[in-house]
Design an enzyme around this catalytic site. Sequence first.
Site, PDB file in Angstrom:
ATOM      1  N   CYS A  42     -15.589 -19.684 -36.594  1.00 17.32           N
ATOM      2  CA  CYS A  42     -16.362 -20.924 -36.642  1.00 17.32           C
ATOM      3  C   CYS A  42     -16.520 -21.547 -35.258  1.00 17.32           C
ATOM      4  O   CYS A  42     -15.861 -21.155 -34.302  1.00 17.32           O
ATOM      5  CB  CYS A  42     -15.650 -21.944 -37.523  1.00 17.32           C
ATOM      6  SG  CYS A  42     -15.303 -21.323 -39.151  1.00 17.32           S
ATOM      7  N   GLY A  58     -21.020 -18.577 -36.419  1.00 22.20           N
ATOM      8  CA  GLY A  58     -21.046 -18.685 -37.870  1.00 22.20           C
ATOM      9  C   GLY A  58     -22.382 -19.186 -38.361  1.00 22.20           C
ATOM     10  O   GLY A  58     -22.902 -20.176 -37.848  1.00 22.20           O
ATOM     11  N   ASN A  92     -11.734 -24.818 -36.368  1.00 25.39           N
ATOM     12  CA  ASN A  92     -12.001 -23.407 -36.086  1.00 25.39           C
ATOM     13  C   ASN A  92     -10.663 -22.695 -35.989  1.00 25.39           C
ATOM     14  O   ASN A  92      -9.803 -23.130 -35.232  1.00 25.39           O
ATOM     15  CB  ASN A  92     -12.767 -23.294 -34.757  1.00 25.39           C
ATOM     16  CG  ASN A  92     -12.812 -21.880 -34.203  1.00 25.39           C
ATOM     17  OD1 ASN A  92     -12.755 -21.685 -33.009  1.00 25.39           O
ATOM     18  ND2 ASN A  92     -12.890 -20.891 -35.065  1.00 25.39           N
ATOM     19  N   GLY A  93     -10.502 -21.623 -36.745  1.00 26.79           N
ATOM     20  CA  GLY A  93      -9.245 -20.872 -36.678  1.00 26.79           C
ATOM     21  C   GLY A  93      -8.707 -20.596 -38.060  1.00 26.79           C
ATOM     22  O   GLY A  93      -9.440 -20.627 -39.042  1.00 26.79           O
ATOM     23  N   CYS A 126      -7.315 -15.894 -27.596  1.00 26.57           N
ATOM     24  CA  CYS A 126      -7.701 -14.665 -28.301  1.00 26.57           C
ATOM     25  C   CYS A 126      -8.515 -13.735 -27.394  1.00 26.57           C
ATOM     26  O   CYS A 126      -9.563 -14.118 -26.874  1.00 26.57           O
ATOM     27  CB  CYS A 126      -8.541 -15.070 -29.497  1.00 26.57           C
ATOM     28  SG  CYS A 126      -9.494 -13.755 -30.244  1.00 26.57           S
ATOM     29  N   TYR A 142     -15.787  -9.883 -27.746  1.00 26.34           N
ATOM     30  CA  TYR A 142     -16.909  -9.847 -28.679  1.00 26.34           C
ATOM     31  C   TYR A 142     -17.535 -11.201 -29.019  1.00 26.34           C
ATOM     32  O   TYR A 142     -18.752 -11.351 -29.032  1.00 26.34           O
ATOM     33  CB  TYR A 142     -16.474  -9.147 -29.983  1.00 26.34           C
ATOM     34  CG  TYR A 142     -17.504  -9.258 -31.062  1.00 26.34           C
ATOM     35  CD1 TYR A 142     -18.656  -8.474 -31.030  1.00 26.34           C
ATOM     36  CD2 TYR A 142     -17.376 -10.187 -32.089  1.00 26.34           C
ATOM     37  CE1 TYR A 142     -19.639  -8.609 -32.002  1.00 26.34           C
ATOM     38  CE2 TYR A 142     -18.354 -10.330 -33.067  1.00 26.34           C
ATOM     39  CZ  TYR A 142     -19.478  -9.529 -33.012  1.00 26.34           C
ATOM     40  OH  TYR A 142     -20.449  -9.663 -33.956  1.00 26.34           O
ATOM     41  N   SER A 197     -23.631  -7.619 -27.497  1.00 30.23           N
ATOM     42  CA  SER A 197     -22.298  -7.926 -26.973  1.00 30.23           C
ATOM     43  C   SER A 197     -21.767  -6.868 -26.005  1.00 30.23           C
ATOM     44  O   SER A 197     -20.812  -7.117 -25.284  1.00 30.23           O
ATOM     45  CB  SER A 197     -21.313  -8.132 -28.127  1.00 30.23           C
ATOM     46  OG  SER A 197     -21.383  -7.043 -29.017  1.00 30.23           O
ATOM     47  N   ASP A 249     -19.761   0.591 -26.355  1.00 31.13           N
ATOM     48  CA  ASP A 249     -19.691  -0.518 -27.313  1.00 31.13           C
ATOM     49  C   ASP A 249     -18.455  -1.335 -26.976  1.00 31.13           C
ATOM     50  O   ASP A 249     -17.520  -0.833 -26.350  1.00 31.13           O
ATOM     51  CB  ASP A 249     -19.646  -0.022 -28.763  1.00 31.13           C
ATOM     52  CG  ASP A 249     -20.167  -1.080 -29.748  1.00 31.13           C
ATOM     53  OD1 ASP A 249     -20.383  -2.241 -29.317  1.00 31.13           O
ATOM     54  OD2 ASP A 249     -20.358  -0.756 -30.926  1.00 31.13           O
ATOM     55  N   ASP A 250     -18.450  -2.621 -27.406  1.00 36.06           N
ATOM     56  CA  ASP A 250     -17.318  -3.480 -27.039  1.00 36.06           C
ATOM     57  C   ASP A 250     -16.086  -3.171 -27.872  1.00 36.06           C
ATOM     58  O   ASP A 250     -14.965  -3.367 -27.425  1.00 36.06           O
ATOM     59  CB  ASP A 250     -17.694  -4.965 -27.162  1.00 36.06           C
ATOM     60  CG  ASP A 250     -18.189  -5.300 -28.540  1.00 36.06           C
ATOM     61  OD1 ASP A 250     -17.368  -5.513 -29.431  1.00 36.06           O
ATOM     62  OD2 ASP A 250     -19.423  -5.325 -28.725  1.00 36.06           O
ATOM     63  N   CYS A 267      -6.465  -9.328 -37.848  1.00 32.25           N
ATOM     64  CA  CYS A 267      -6.236 -10.644 -37.243  1.00 32.25           C
ATOM     65  C   CYS A 267      -5.913 -11.642 -38.350  1.00 32.25           C
ATOM     66  O   CYS A 267      -6.560 -11.633 -39.383  1.00 32.25           O
ATOM     67  CB  CYS A 267      -7.492 -11.099 -36.507  1.00 32.25           C
ATOM     68  SG  CYS A 267      -7.316 -12.775 -35.860  1.00 32.25           S
ATOM     69  N   CYS A 316      -3.687 -13.373 -26.479  1.00 33.99           N
ATOM     70  CA  CYS A 316      -3.307 -12.716 -27.729  1.00 33.99           C
ATOM     71  C   CYS A 316      -3.980 -11.358 -27.792  1.00 33.99           C
ATOM     72  O   CYS A 316      -5.185 -11.244 -27.595  1.00 33.99           O
ATOM     73  CB  CYS A 316      -3.712 -13.549 -28.940  1.00 33.99           C
ATOM     74  SG  CYS A 316      -3.348 -12.695 -30.499  1.00 33.99           S
ATOM     75  N   CYS A 322      -4.196  -7.657 -32.405  1.00 31.40           N
ATOM     76  CA  CYS A 322      -4.929  -6.644 -33.165  1.00 31.40           C
ATOM     77  C   CYS A 322      -4.906  -5.282 -32.461  1.00 31.40           C
ATOM     78  O   CYS A 322      -5.204  -4.263 -33.074  1.00 31.40           O
ATOM     79  CB  CYS A 322      -6.358  -7.104 -33.472  1.00 31.40           C
ATOM     80  SG  CYS A 322      -7.207  -7.802 -32.072  1.00 31.40           S
TER      81      CYS A 322
HETATM   82  P1  AMP Z   1     -17.692  -1.368 -36.962  1.00 32.00           P
HETATM   83  O1  AMP Z   1     -19.051  -0.861 -37.257  1.00 32.00           O
HETATM   84  O2  AMP Z   1     -17.006  -1.872 -38.208  1.00 32.00           O
HETATM   85  O3  AMP Z   1     -16.839  -0.417 -36.200  1.00 32.00           O
HETATM   86  O4  AMP Z   1     -17.855  -2.673 -36.071  1.00 32.00           O
HETATM   87  C1  AMP Z   1     -17.999  -2.551 -34.694  1.00 32.00           C
HETATM   88  C2  AMP Z   1     -19.159  -3.383 -34.221  1.00 32.00           C
HETATM   89  O5  AMP Z   1     -19.042  -4.718 -34.707  1.00 32.00           O
HETATM   90  C3  AMP Z   1     -19.196  -3.431 -32.725  1.00 32.00           C
HETATM   91  O6  AMP Z   1     -20.505  -3.103 -32.346  1.00 32.00           O
HETATM   92  C4  AMP Z   1     -18.835  -4.842 -32.354  1.00 32.00           C
HETATM   93  O7  AMP Z   1     -19.757  -5.360 -31.405  1.00 32.00           O
HETATM   94  C5  AMP Z   1     -18.925  -5.629 -33.629  1.00 32.00           C
HETATM   95  N1  AMP Z   1     -17.706  -6.413 -33.891  1.00 32.00           N
HETATM   96  C6  AMP Z   1     -16.498  -6.350 -33.339  1.00 32.00           C
HETATM   97  N2  AMP Z   1     -15.631  -7.227 -33.854  1.00 32.00           N
HETATM   98  C7  AMP Z   1     -16.311  -7.879 -34.804  1.00 32.00           C
HETATM   99  C8  AMP Z   1     -15.994  -8.926 -35.724  1.00 32.00           C
HETATM  100  N3  AMP Z   1     -14.776  -9.430 -35.802  1.00 32.00           N
HETATM  101  N4  AMP Z   1     -16.974  -9.359 -36.535  1.00 32.00           N
HETATM  102  C9  AMP Z   1     -18.179  -8.805 -36.502  1.00 32.00           C
HETATM  103  N5  AMP Z   1     -18.540  -7.812 -35.672  1.00 32.00           N
HETATM  104  C10 AMP Z   1     -17.634  -7.356 -34.831  1.00 32.00           C
HETATM  105 FE1  SF4 Z   2      -7.903 -12.482 -31.342  1.00 30.85          FE
HETATM  106 FE2  SF4 Z   2      -6.937 -10.129 -32.133  1.00 30.85          FE
HETATM  107 FE3  SF4 Z   2      -5.302 -12.185 -31.603  1.00 30.85          FE
HETATM  108 FE4  SF4 Z   2      -6.894 -12.245 -33.724  1.00 30.85          FE
HETATM  109  S1  SF4 Z   2      -5.181 -10.829 -33.376  1.00 30.85           S
HETATM  110  S2  SF4 Z   2      -6.505 -13.920 -32.303  1.00 30.85           S
HETATM  111  S3  SF4 Z   2      -8.729 -11.166 -32.962  1.00 30.85           S
HETATM  112  S4  SF4 Z   2      -6.639 -11.081 -30.158  1.00 30.85           S
END
Ligand code: AMP
Ligand code: SF4
Length: 465
Positions: free
Chosen positions: A11, A37, A111-112, A245, A251, A292, A354-355, A391, A440, A443
């Site tokens: 959020c 969000g 938020n959180g 975080c 991301y 991203s 990809d990130d 997370c 943090c 994850c």
């Molecule tokens: P996935 O397809 O499930 O592996 O999701 C990876 C993609 O979702 C990557 O391209 C990221 O940019 C994006 N992503 C990473 N973390 C999140 C998140 N918490 N919520 C939504 N998208 C995410």
């Molecule tokens: Fe961020 Fe990962 Fe920590 Fe959650 S567990 S607050 S996504 S670094």
Amino acid sequence: MLYDRELHEECGVFGVFNLANASELTYYGLHALQHRGQEGAGIVVSDGEKLNSVKNEGSVRFVFPESVLKKLQGNMAIGHVRYSTTGGGGILNVQPFLFRHGEGDFALCHNGNIVNSKELRRNLEMKGSIFQSSSDSEILAHLIKKDYRSTRLDALKEALIYLEGAFAFLVLTKDKLYAMRDRHGLRPLSIGKLDNGYVVTSETCALDAVGATFVRDIEPGEIVIIDNNGIYSDFYSRDTEDKICAMEYIYFSRPDSDLLGLNVHRSRKECGRILAREAAVEADIVIGVPDSSLSAASGYAEASKIPYEMGLIKNRYIGRTFIEPSQALREKGVKMKLSPVRSVIAGKRVILIDDSIVRGTTSKKIVEMLRQMGAAEIHMRIASPQIISPCFYGVDTSTYEELISAFHSVEEVRQLIGADSLAFLSMDGLKEALGNRDFCHACFTKHYPTHLYDLIENANKDGKF
Ligand code: AMP
Ligand code: SF4
């Protein structure tokens, strides 16, 4: 339920003090935070006498047509954009929450994620509290036990001590704005100045959007109070640490935001540069997954001296893939959302940045599309470490069972997504990219900064956690 969710973002909160058209400014601020969000939005405004609220499900633009915004008159406001974390969807869970109270009305937004919300809620209900929503954010309101001897600030400080987890809270009374961050500093919150007033926001990109200048970040465990006497600070806890975080950098946050003085785009670019050093490969072009990953891709290209190309185009008019409800629809969504540029890809050895990889759905689909476009080789490089654990702090990195890297080695993930090679940024690389600050990374490492109560057991039904 926490573990039955789709992949969602978290959020955003935005607050205004002592500025004409506070609701309009909040509207623009929330627009700048919309990426955090899109499920619901709300604004509560104070005219110095009473609080008024408008909130609904949907995006900021949808919830606040001009005619609605005009009704929210006053020079103080708080606003919220939300995706459900704890508590699920529905209008009752859209924030800010407004409470009519004998000692004065107040509104709050958050938020959180509060990790001991179940325990606190149970205790409060046993003592007679009646909750309006299933959101954990409402707990703070019930904890604020203001008796005639204590000030609102004392009541807030007492209440916050009970909360464990991640939060950036805004509380608005008829003449005061309070802003506070959890004692681990997990979620960001910054203050800005505009004319004779103040603005508080989850991300600094919203300061730029309303023309405010950055003053400072709120510290872990701090409560900032803004009223007609000015702005002052207090701490509800001195047992604090700076554990912002890492996913905010990787991301969530907008590239034009600065978190604790570090620009998000620059940190992503640095991740890309370090990734190029750690996981070099011979190739013809570097491409990124929009949006991203573009910063990381440009960093990788610069460091590797391999040309950066626009190999994937994003359709901006389609919602984010992760709002699709089923795996089948999600896969369809990725296809609709991203299109490879055939003339860029065909016959090329491609480094695809990809990130992050969460479930692996996106990567698998993109690799497939690039092959269909005639890519000679596809080398996937991920600008963060493997996500091996969920997370609990309000970022929806999916359920434990769905996390592809929780159960598979890098080589197994490579095979599953069908790339020719695959590498992730190391933890040391991520630390270096974030300026060797504390943050943090639970994850990626399972080192959670807070106690997790029974959340771990719930996530650990298969005993592998
Ligand atoms: P996935 O397809 O499930 O592996 O999701 C990876 C993609 O979702 C990557 O391209 C990221 O940019 C994006 N992503 C990473 N973390 C999140 C998140 N918490 N919520 C939504 N998208 C995410
Ligand atoms: Fe961020 Fe990962 Fe920590 Fe959650 S567990 S607050 S996504 S670094």
